[in-house]
Design a protein around this motif. Structure first.
Motif, short mmCIF file in Angstrom:
data_model
loop_
_atom_site.label_atom_id
_atom_site.label_comp_id
_atom_site.label_asym_id
_atom_site.label_seq_id
_atom_site.Cartn_x
_atom_site.Cartn_y
_atom_site.Cartn_z
N HIS A 1 0.83 -1.21 0.00
CA HIS A 1 0.00 0.00 0.00
C HIS A 1 0.87 1.26 0.00
N GLY A 2 1.97 1.22 0.73
CA GLY A 2 2.89 2.36 0.73
C GLY A 2 3.51 2.57 -0.65
N LEU A 3 3.85 1.47 -1.29
CA LEU A 3 4.42 1.54 -2.63
C LEU A 3 3.39 2.08 -3.63
N ALA A 4 2.13 1.80 -3.39
CA ALA A 4 1.06 2.23 -4.30
C ALA A 4 1.04 3.74 -4.48
N ARG A 5 1.40 4.46 -3.45
CA ARG A 5 1.41 5.93 -3.54
C ARG A 5 2.45 6.42 -4.53
N HIS A 6 3.43 5.58 -4.85
CA HIS A 6 4.55 6.03 -5.67
C HIS A 6 4.65 5.33 -7.02
N SER A 7 4.00 4.18 -7.17
CA SER A 7 4.20 3.43 -8.40
C SER A 7 2.93 3.21 -9.22
N GLY A 8 1.81 3.69 -8.76
CA GLY A 8 0.57 3.62 -9.53
C GLY A 8 0.13 2.22 -9.89
N PRO A 9 -0.05 1.94 -11.19
CA PRO A 9 -0.64 0.68 -11.63
C PRO A 9 0.17 -0.56 -11.27
N LEU A 10 1.48 -0.42 -11.16
CA LEU A 10 2.30 -1.58 -10.80
C LEU A 10 1.95 -2.11 -9.42
N SER A 11 1.55 -1.22 -8.54
CA SER A 11 1.25 -1.67 -7.18
C SER A 11 0.01 -2.55 -7.16
N GLY A 12 -0.98 -2.26 -8.02
CA GLY A 12 -2.18 -3.10 -8.09
C GLY A 12 -1.81 -4.52 -8.52
N LEU A 13 -0.92 -4.62 -9.48
CA LEU A 13 -0.46 -5.93 -9.93
C LEU A 13 0.28 -6.64 -8.80
N LEU A 14 1.16 -5.93 -8.12
CA LEU A 14 1.91 -6.50 -7.01
C LEU A 14 0.96 -6.99 -5.93
N GLN A 15 -0.03 -6.20 -5.57
CA GLN A 15 -0.96 -6.60 -4.51
C GLN A 15 -1.78 -7.81 -4.94
N ALA A 16 -2.15 -7.90 -6.21
CA ALA A 16 -2.90 -9.06 -6.70
C ALA A 16 -2.03 -10.32 -6.60
N ILE A 17 -0.77 -10.20 -6.95
CA ILE A 17 0.15 -11.35 -6.86
C ILE A 17 0.31 -11.77 -5.41
#
Length: 131
Positions: free
Chosen positions: A86-102
């Motif tokens: 979630h912290g990374l999401a603030r900085h990386s946008g769409p990649l974070s959604g993919l990471l969280q899904a994985i």
């Protein structure tokens, strides 16, 4: 960082400690690489923080209060991969959604991980100087 008068606070700590007494202080490092790269997005930039310290300013503050610095280093933090994501999401946008899904699909989202980003300091000081 939460104190409204840090000099007065550390002076009072020095006053009430007995000789050989130890104080532990943990605070964000405003001079860290994370602070410089993330600027206003850095986790430590919050309204509750009244002062920001570097290794130099924290060391001087403690020394001016008559305490001897025993150690001054960095500490990390332990959080779930979901929290870090979630912290990374603030900085990386769409990649974070993919990471969280994985993470969720692999059931690793709640795994706790220790990371030391070298952006939080810990200082141990003693009254009467180092032993």
């Amino acid at each position: 960082e939460h104190a409204t008068r840090p000099t007065r606070l550390v002076d009072e700590i020095g006053r009430i400690l007995k000789r050989g007494g130890v104080v532990y202080i943990a605070t964000p490092d405003f001079n860290s690489l994370a602070s410089k790269l993330l600027r206003r997005s850095w986790w430590a930039i919050v309204q509750a923080h009244n002062y920001f310290f570097t290794r130099d300013t924290l060391g001087r503050l403690v020394a001016q209060s008559g305490l001897g610095v025993l150690s001054l280093g960095t500490i990390g933090r332990s959080f779930s991969l979901n929290y870090w994501g979630h912290g990374l999401a603030r900085h990386s946008g769409p990649l974070s959604g993919l990471l969280q899904a994985i993470l969720k699909a692999t059931r690793l989202d709640h795994r706790v991980v220790y990371l030391n980003l070298r952006d939080q300091m810990e200082l141990i000081a003693v009254k009467g100087g180092p032993p």
